[in-house]
Design a protein around this motif. Structure first.
Motif, PDB file in Angstrom:
ATOM      1  N   ALA A   1       1.045  -1.123  -0.119  1.00  0.00           N
ATOM      2  CA  ALA A   1      -0.030  -0.032   0.491  1.00  0.00           C
ATOM      3  C   ALA A   1       1.413   1.130  -0.092  1.00  0.00           C
ATOM      4  CB  ALA A   1      -0.643  -0.318   1.295  1.00  0.00           C
ATOM      5  N   ASP A   2       2.009   1.415   0.693  1.00  0.00           N
ATOM      6  CA  ASP A   2       2.966   2.463   0.762  1.00  0.00           C
ATOM      7  C   ASP A   2       4.253   1.832   0.657  1.00  0.00           C
ATOM      8  OD1 ASP A   2       2.296   5.428   1.878  1.00  0.00           O
ATOM      9  OD2 ASP A   2       3.207   4.483   3.363  1.00  0.00           O
ATOM     10  N   ALA A   3       4.178   1.850  -1.178  1.00  0.00           N
ATOM     11  CA  ALA A   3       5.630   1.489  -2.167  1.00  0.00           C
ATOM     12  C   ALA A   3       6.261   2.460  -1.700  1.00  0.00           C
ATOM     13  CB  ALA A   3       4.858   1.293  -2.738  1.00  0.00           C
ATOM     14  N   GLY A   4       6.051   3.801  -2.004  1.00  0.00           N
ATOM     15  CA  GLY A   4       6.158   5.446  -2.024  1.00  0.00           C
ATOM     16  C   GLY A   4       7.312   5.714  -1.021  1.00  0.00           C
TER      17      GLY A   4
END
Length: 172
Positions: free
Chosen positions: A50-53
């Protein structure tokens, strides 16, 4: 016993075995190869996050006061084992490096009887405050370029505050 025909048969056997090996390698590569082309590798599966960046965000700055409040002098004694090769805790007992008895709060470059200071430590400040020690112990060569101290440093902030607490407790 060893004539030309025997030598030819042995050489033919080695060449035949090599050919079978190479053909087997080619067949296995074509059957099990996953990549698209030459040197390209394809991922077998992708895990969605969900929070790859946000994975590249920097670490939060360490709050020195909070760390010092939770410092453990007993754990700092264990960390001091890394310093023991060059430094002593007894007042006036200089070794390769100056003695560390009463170093917290002591003016920099003033250990009694130790004359091998490089002068680079004065870049850290005038006094060995806990904050100065904290930053210096992280990487002595970065904090005081040109220092004669060859120690790489203590990257873990908890180790540094524990060591400072231990050094501060030895002169009491």
């Amino acid at each position: 016993m060893l004539d030309t025909m025997t030598f030819t048969k042995v050489l033919g056997g080695f060449c035949g075995a090599l050919l079978i090996f190479l053909l087997g390698n080619w067949a296995a590569e074509s059957l099990y190869h996953v990549g698209g082309g030459h040197g390209e590798e394809a991922q077998a599966y992708v895990i969605e996050v969900a929070d790859a960046g946000a994975a590249t965000t920097e670490d939060e700055p360490v709050d020195f006061e909070t760390l010092m409040a939770s410092a453990d002098a007993a754990a700092g004694e264990k960390v001091f084992g890394k310093c023991r090769a060059c430094h002593k805790l007894e007042q006036g007992a200089n070794a390769t490096g100056p003695y560390l008895y009463g170093v917290v709060g002591r003016p920099i470059d003033t250990a009694e009887g130790y004359g091998s200071y490089s002068g680079a430590l004065l870049q850290v400040g005038e006094t060995w405050t806990p904050e100065n020690l904290f930053h210096f112990l992280e990487s002595p060569r970065t904090a005081a370029p040109g220092t004669a101290m060859s120690f790489a440093g203590l990257p873990d902030p908890e180790d540094r505050v524990n060591l400072i607490a231990y050094l501060d407790s030895t002169d009491q």
